[in-house]
Design an enzyme around this catalytic site. Sequence first.
Site, short mmCIF file in Angstrom:
data_model
loop_
_atom_site.label_atom_id
_atom_site.label_comp_id
_atom_site.label_asym_id
_atom_site.label_seq_id
_atom_site.Cartn_x
_atom_site.Cartn_y
_atom_site.Cartn_z
CG ASP A 112 -13.38 -17.96 37.96
OD1 ASP A 112 -12.90 -17.54 36.89
OD2 ASP A 112 -14.44 -17.51 38.46
CG HIS A 144 -14.27 -23.28 39.15
ND1 HIS A 144 -15.57 -23.45 38.74
CD2 HIS A 144 -14.25 -22.17 39.94
CE1 HIS A 144 -16.33 -22.50 39.27
NE2 HIS A 144 -15.56 -21.71 39.99
#
Length: 704
Positions: A85, A238
């Site tokens: 992400d 991430h």
Amino acid sequence: MNAARPVRVRAHWVSLVVVLLAVGAALAVQGYTQHLSTLGDRAPAADASADAVPADAIEGGPIVDPRATGGSIAPRAGTLALTFDDGPDPEWTPKILDVLAKHHVHATFFVVGTAAAQHPDLVRRMIAEGHEVGVHTFTHADLATAPGWRRDLEFHAAQSALAGASGLTSSLFRPPYSSSPAALTDGTWSVVVDAADRSYVSVLSTLDSRDWERPGVSAIIRNATPAEGGSGDVLLMHDGGGDRSETVAALDELLSEYQAAGIEATTVSGAAGLSGAMTPASAADRATGVAVLAALSISSFVVTAISVALVLSGAVMLIRAVLVMALAVRHRRGAVAAARRRRWQHRGVVSVIVPAHNEEAGIEAAVRSIAASSREVEIIVVDDGSTDATAEIVSRLDLPQVTLITKPNGGKPSALNAGIEAASGELIVMVDGDTVFEEDTVERLLQPFADPAVGAVSGNTKVANRGGVLGAWQHIEYVVGFNLDRRLFDVAECMPTVPGAIGGFRREALQRVGGVSDDTLAEDTDLTMALCRDGWRVVYQDDARAWTEAPATIGALWKQRYRWCYGTLQAMWKHRGALVERGAAGKLGRRGLVYLLILQVLLPLFAPVVDVFAVYGLLFLDPLRIAALWLGFLAIQFGMAVYAFKIDGERLAPLWTLPLQQVVYRQLMYLVVIQSVFTAIAGTRLRWHRMQRYGSLKVPQNAS
């Protein structure tokens, strides 16, 4: 001279509004995309309600589509959907892609639209290397609390950014700040349902590496390791939103461990058996995407350019403040030293020329004040085609030292030249018909002429009608702006203007430059620059005071300053050759003209953009910091004002209006400069604007 055409006058205001709207739009885009987002996940509120969330969604798989039969999908056993992400990030995404390539593993990247627009090359690299891309909103907004209009914008802009960057669209969506299905709340569920209505499949997670906390590589590996004998998982990691060095290190070890344990790390579609998650964008979507990328690129450039310009302008203003104050102190010391010396006595005739056109309101006060001078003078009043009682009033005074010349209206330069021709003195003082002298003004004005190199002397113009806020603002401007600058120009030997209200000249100097020219509307500036280029020294005598009548209305002030500014631009252009000349002319060009260009032209032109940027700062940046910067700027201005008032012998009481002057009066003067520059660029010939007279002229008691 021909009057300026109203159409052209209106056109430049339209241009200004268009420019400010464009800058405002760019700042709004930048503010929304860069300062309303908060990258990095957080845990959902523990007490959030989940009453509206179906039980099968809470207990189901992490890939959710309320429209489909069953509503959710779980990855196949033995598979792990590897997701990242908050990217792409120019530092960490390439490193993560390198690790994935090393292990021949594909993953799904949920990109933030603004980041994708800033780094489209990374999005294209993801796709080229076989990875899958999903949507993570446009600005990483919490859609659970966002109004409907923002949801629409976040979904549409994010997909457009992806289409513009890659030429593809995606049906995969991950809500920011989401977690596992068991953590669904009413707010998050409403986002999932809304996404489904827009043909998205929402991808939650079953494993959270919690790498956003930077807990250490070992902890990330532990959090990202599936339970033995469990079903397939979706792992949340991430590649953007902060320092991801631990993520990169942990990923390398995890992929090796997955391979050793027989776990297939793959994309969301690969783990869940989905197809068609990414499809070619339509021509319309690609065009919209390209427009979104262009808008973000332009807005980023505009903000960067304005930021750099702000830093430079702030540095210029600070340097100017230090320079003006330092040279004002130096000028003051020189003036005090000169005052201690015995006064120079000029033995010849001194001629005072008063050009007058419709000056009946103040001409009597002006002439009587000059006639009352401690130094004997001859006074030549040149009535330049007045249609009022100016000539009659001067005649009725019946003062022996006054000569009245009447002539057809030819403009102020023509009147001054007529006075010069009639004058018998070798030293000539020029004074406007709306100005009064103190008793020793002429005597003080003559002192610098003891130096034969001095060709002209500027006196100290004071505002007589300083009552009211507008009068106080102009009073501050005269004392702080004009007079401090004149001290600087004197020390730097580049005086650009001896004001028409009070100026002394050597006849020889006037003759050498051909008298007063009518080439510009600022004949005083034009004449002064011509004298400097001819090698004469022009100085400032601060104790030679003259009291003038300032405009009493905004309209009258606008007309006066418009003429001044436009005329100054004309004079600067006329004498631009001084920039490459030597000696006194070079000092005028490379010091005086450059100073005027930067401080009185370029910075005022940039000022409206600064004000728009200030609003941007209050809305999107730290308002306290913006307020502190403004207060710091005001403190500098106040310090300069206090010193200027002190050395001019003025009471400090009017300075209470200084903050309001910076907000209101400053904007008015900037708009005057803008109109003048546009008029000059358009090549329009501006007619003479005569100021309305109010008959308030008198020397104030205890003025000094």
